[in-house]
Design a protein around this motif. Structure first.
Motif, PDB file in Angstrom:
ATOM      1  N   GLU A 201      -1.351  -3.666  -8.308  1.00 28.80           N
ATOM      2  CA  GLU A 201      -0.816  -2.340  -8.607  1.00 28.80           C
ATOM      3  C   GLU A 201       0.473  -2.426  -9.421  1.00 28.80           C
ATOM      4  N   SER A 202       1.325  -3.405  -9.132  1.00 30.77           N
ATOM      5  CA  SER A 202       2.589  -3.532  -9.855  1.00 30.77           C
ATOM      6  C   SER A 202       2.584  -4.687 -10.853  1.00 30.77           C
ATOM      7  N   GLY A 203       1.662  -5.644 -10.691  1.00 40.18           N
ATOM      8  CA  GLY A 203       1.615  -6.811 -11.561  1.00 40.18           C
ATOM      9  C   GLY A 203       2.624  -7.888 -11.197  1.00 40.18           C
ATOM     10  N   ARG A 204       3.328  -7.723 -10.090  1.00 37.62           N
ATOM     11  CA  ARG A 204       4.371  -8.661  -9.673  1.00 37.62           C
ATOM     12  C   ARG A 204       3.765  -9.861  -8.941  1.00 37.62           C
ATOM     13  N   LYS A 205       4.192 -11.062  -9.325  1.00 39.84           N
ATOM     14  CA  LYS A 205       3.741 -12.292  -8.678  1.00 39.84           C
ATOM     15  C   LYS A 205       4.832 -12.786  -7.739  1.00 39.84           C
ATOM     16  N   THR A 206       4.427 -13.161  -6.517  1.00 39.09           N
ATOM     17  CA  THR A 206       5.368 -13.703  -5.536  1.00 39.09           C
ATOM     18  C   THR A 206       4.704 -14.826  -4.761  1.00 39.09           C
TER      19      THR A 206
ATOM     20  N   SER B  19      -5.788  -7.411   1.200  1.00 33.79           N
ATOM     21  CA  SER B  19      -4.510  -6.801   1.587  1.00 33.79           C
ATOM     22  C   SER B  19      -3.876  -7.696   2.637  1.00 33.79           C
TER      23      SER B  19
ATOM     24  N   ASN C 214       0.324  -8.773  -7.008  1.00 32.89           N
ATOM     25  CA  ASN C 214       0.057  -7.395  -6.602  1.00 32.89           C
ATOM     26  C   ASN C 214      -0.568  -6.696  -7.799  1.00 32.89           C
TER      27      ASN C 214
ATOM     28  N   VAL D 134       1.168  -5.728   0.950  1.00 38.22           N
ATOM     29  CA  VAL D 134       0.495  -5.731  -0.337  1.00 38.22           C
ATOM     30  C   VAL D 134      -0.910  -5.172  -0.110  1.00 38.22           C
ATOM     31  N   GLU D 135      -1.247  -4.089  -0.791  1.00 40.98           N
ATOM     32  CA  GLU D 135      -2.530  -3.426  -0.564  1.00 40.98           C
ATOM     33  C   GLU D 135      -3.676  -4.039  -1.366  1.00 40.98           C
TER      34      GLU D 135
END
Length: 83
Positions: free
Chosen positions: A61-66, A18, A59, A37-38
């Motif tokens: 939980e959401s599948g979002r890459k940053t 996290s 992430n 981000v957890e």
């Protein structure tokens, strides 16, 4: 922090982390928001980001890459990061 981050590779490891970091995009003139981000794992970034001390995070939980800059991380696994 970097060793722990590198041990949590996306789709290769079951380890997660996290973190809290600040957004910053100099080319667009945006940023300043804190992002929490957890459950996350490290992922790859485009080649042009590697020279800027940046890393990628997904992430789970959401599948979002940053992408984020290493020097803009304030908290990692509940511990304060000092540079």
């Amino acid at each position: 922090m970097i060793k722990e981050l590198d041990s949590c590779k996306y789709l290769e490891s079951k380890n997660t982390f996290s973190m809290v970091y600040m957004k910053c995009d100099i080319t667009r003139g945006t940023g300043g928001q804190l992002v929490t981000v957890e459950r996350a794992q490290k992922c790859g970034l485009p080649y042009h980001c590697a020279d800027n001390e940046m890393r990628g995070v997904v992430n789970l939980e959401s599948g979002r890459k940053t992408g984020f800059h290493l020097r803009l991380v304030f908290e990692f696994n509940g511990l304060i990061v000092y540079w």
